[in-house]
Design a protein around this motif. Structure first.
Motif, PDB file in Angstrom:
ATOM      1  N   ILE A  27      37.545 -45.419  20.287  1.00  0.00           N
ATOM      2  CA  ILE A  27      36.622 -46.703  20.612  1.00  0.00           C
ATOM      3  C   ILE A  27      35.468 -46.719  19.653  1.00  0.00           C
ATOM      4  O   ILE A  27      35.015 -45.700  19.239  1.00  0.00           O
ATOM      5  CB  ILE A  27      36.098 -46.645  21.968  1.00  0.00           C
ATOM      6  N   PHE A  28      35.347 -47.710  18.874  1.00  0.00           N
ATOM      7  CA  PHE A  28      34.257 -48.032  18.120  1.00  0.00           C
ATOM      8  C   PHE A  28      33.136 -48.522  18.312  1.00  0.00           C
ATOM      9  O   PHE A  28      33.207 -49.825  18.866  1.00  0.00           O
ATOM     10  CB  PHE A  28      34.750 -48.292  16.750  1.00  0.00           C
ATOM     11  N   LEU A  29      32.021 -47.975  18.488  1.00  0.00           N
ATOM     12  CA  LEU A  29      30.805 -48.890  19.296  1.00  0.00           C
ATOM     13  C   LEU A  29      29.573 -48.773  18.042  1.00  0.00           C
ATOM     14  O   LEU A  29      29.460 -47.763  17.539  1.00  0.00           O
ATOM     15  CB  LEU A  29      30.603 -47.913  20.306  1.00  0.00           C
ATOM     16  N   GLY A  30      29.099 -49.972  18.216  1.00  0.00           N
ATOM     17  CA  GLY A  30      27.902 -50.202  17.320  1.00  0.00           C
ATOM     18  C   GLY A  30      27.333 -51.581  17.595  1.00  0.00           C
ATOM     19  O   GLY A  30      28.127 -52.414  17.766  1.00  0.00           O
ATOM     20  N   PRO A  31      25.946 -51.404  17.377  1.00  0.00           N
ATOM     21  CA  PRO A  31      25.703 -52.792  17.651  1.00  0.00           C
ATOM     22  C   PRO A  31      25.814 -53.902  16.389  1.00  0.00           C
ATOM     23  O   PRO A  31      26.579 -53.618  15.269  1.00  0.00           O
ATOM     24  CB  PRO A  31      23.911 -52.801  17.409  1.00  0.00           C
ATOM     25  N   GLN A  32      25.743 -55.093  16.720  1.00  0.00           N
ATOM     26  CA  GLN A  32      26.117 -56.221  15.720  1.00  0.00           C
ATOM     27  C   GLN A  32      25.263 -55.981  14.255  1.00  0.00           C
ATOM     28  O   GLN A  32      24.261 -55.552  14.238  1.00  0.00           O
ATOM     29  CB  GLN A  32      25.652 -57.571  16.111  1.00  0.00           C
ATOM     30  N   GLY A  33      26.004 -55.922  13.200  1.00  0.00           N
ATOM     31  CA  GLY A  33      25.281 -55.707  12.066  1.00  0.00           C
ATOM     32  C   GLY A  33      25.322 -54.194  11.667  1.00  0.00           C
ATOM     33  O   GLY A  33      25.291 -53.963  10.318  1.00  0.00           O
ATOM     34  N   SER A  34      26.074 -53.361  12.405  1.00  0.00           N
ATOM     35  CA  SER A  34      26.140 -51.878  12.334  1.00  0.00           C
ATOM     36  C   SER A  34      27.388 -51.618  11.129  1.00  0.00           C
ATOM     37  O   SER A  34      27.246 -50.452  10.848  1.00  0.00           O
ATOM     38  CB  SER A  34      26.377 -51.127  13.256  1.00  0.00           C
ATOM     39  N   GLY A  35      28.027 -52.543  11.043  1.00  0.00           N
ATOM     40  CA  GLY A  35      29.263 -52.413  10.048  1.00  0.00           C
ATOM     41  C   GLY A  35      30.519 -51.767  10.819  1.00  0.00           C
ATOM     42  O   GLY A  35      31.339 -51.271  10.313  1.00  0.00           O
TER      43      GLY A  35
END
Ligand code: AMP
Length: 188
Positions: free
Chosen positions: A6-14
């Protein structure tokens, strides 16, 4: 090193860029729920019609719709040996639903960390360049708020349920960040 991530990160994190690059390197499909939903909107499918206004407002599409969409995608042949899930799960309810349908457990979760100001800067630039309908300043702050409240706590959920969490510093250039991702996962 496993292939079910799973790849998690906020919007704009790339996260989209990094997830897609990692998927290519590992030879597994990159499954982005945001992309799938945007495609559904563009194709005016039943799902797309339901999701359109919700996405523009920066809210989450209802769990049952997204869970069904992902379940169907994961049952396709190319996802049998692995996948990178990008943008899903977004909350604990989705994570539980995913656990319930997975036959092979996940290998881990990659979480990209980027400071809030940098995120706003990147998102506004992207809005200008790509003209995405959901990239208004209001939509961006709303989505970041949802991320911190509902999505970021997923790392705790996975730690508590015995999963592996790789936290990666997402501040920097694409190559630099990708090198960190690869190092964290010990791939290359
Ligand atoms: P993303 O490209 O991952 O940032 O997603 C864009 C938009 O699609 C989000 O702001 C949500 O409205 C919707 N979306 C994407 N993934 C999900 C999900 N797992 N659950 C609910 N809504 C989602």
């Amino acid at each position: 090193m496993g292939l079910r991530l799973i790849f998690l990160g906020p919007q704009g994190s790339g996260k989209g860029t990094q997830a897609s690059r990692l998927a290519r390197l590992m030879g597994v499909p990159h499954i982005s729920t945001g992309e799938m939903l945007r495609q559904a909107v563009a194709d005016s499918t039943e799902l797309g019609k339901k999701a359109d206004a919700i996405m523009q407002a920066g809210d989450l599409v209802p769990d049952d719709l997204v869970v069904a969409m992902v379940g169907e995608r994961l049952s396709q042949d190319d996802a049998r040996c692995g996948y990178i899930l990008d943008g899903f799960p977004r909350n604990v309810a989705q994570a539980r639903a995913l656990d319930a349908v997975l036959e092979t457990p996940l290998d881990g979760l990659v979480q990209l960390d980027v400071p809030h100001e940098e995120l706003m800067k990147r998102m506004l630039l992207r809005a200008e360049q790509e003209g995405r309908a959901d990239d208004t300043e209001e939509g961006i702050s709303r989505r970041l708020g949802i991320y911190w409240e509902e999505t970021a706590p997923l790392s705790d959920y996975y730690r508590e349920t015995g999963g592996t969490v790789y936290t990666v510093d997402g501040f920097g250039g694409i190559d630099e960040v990708f090198a960190r991702v690869a190092l964290a996962l010990a791939v290359e």
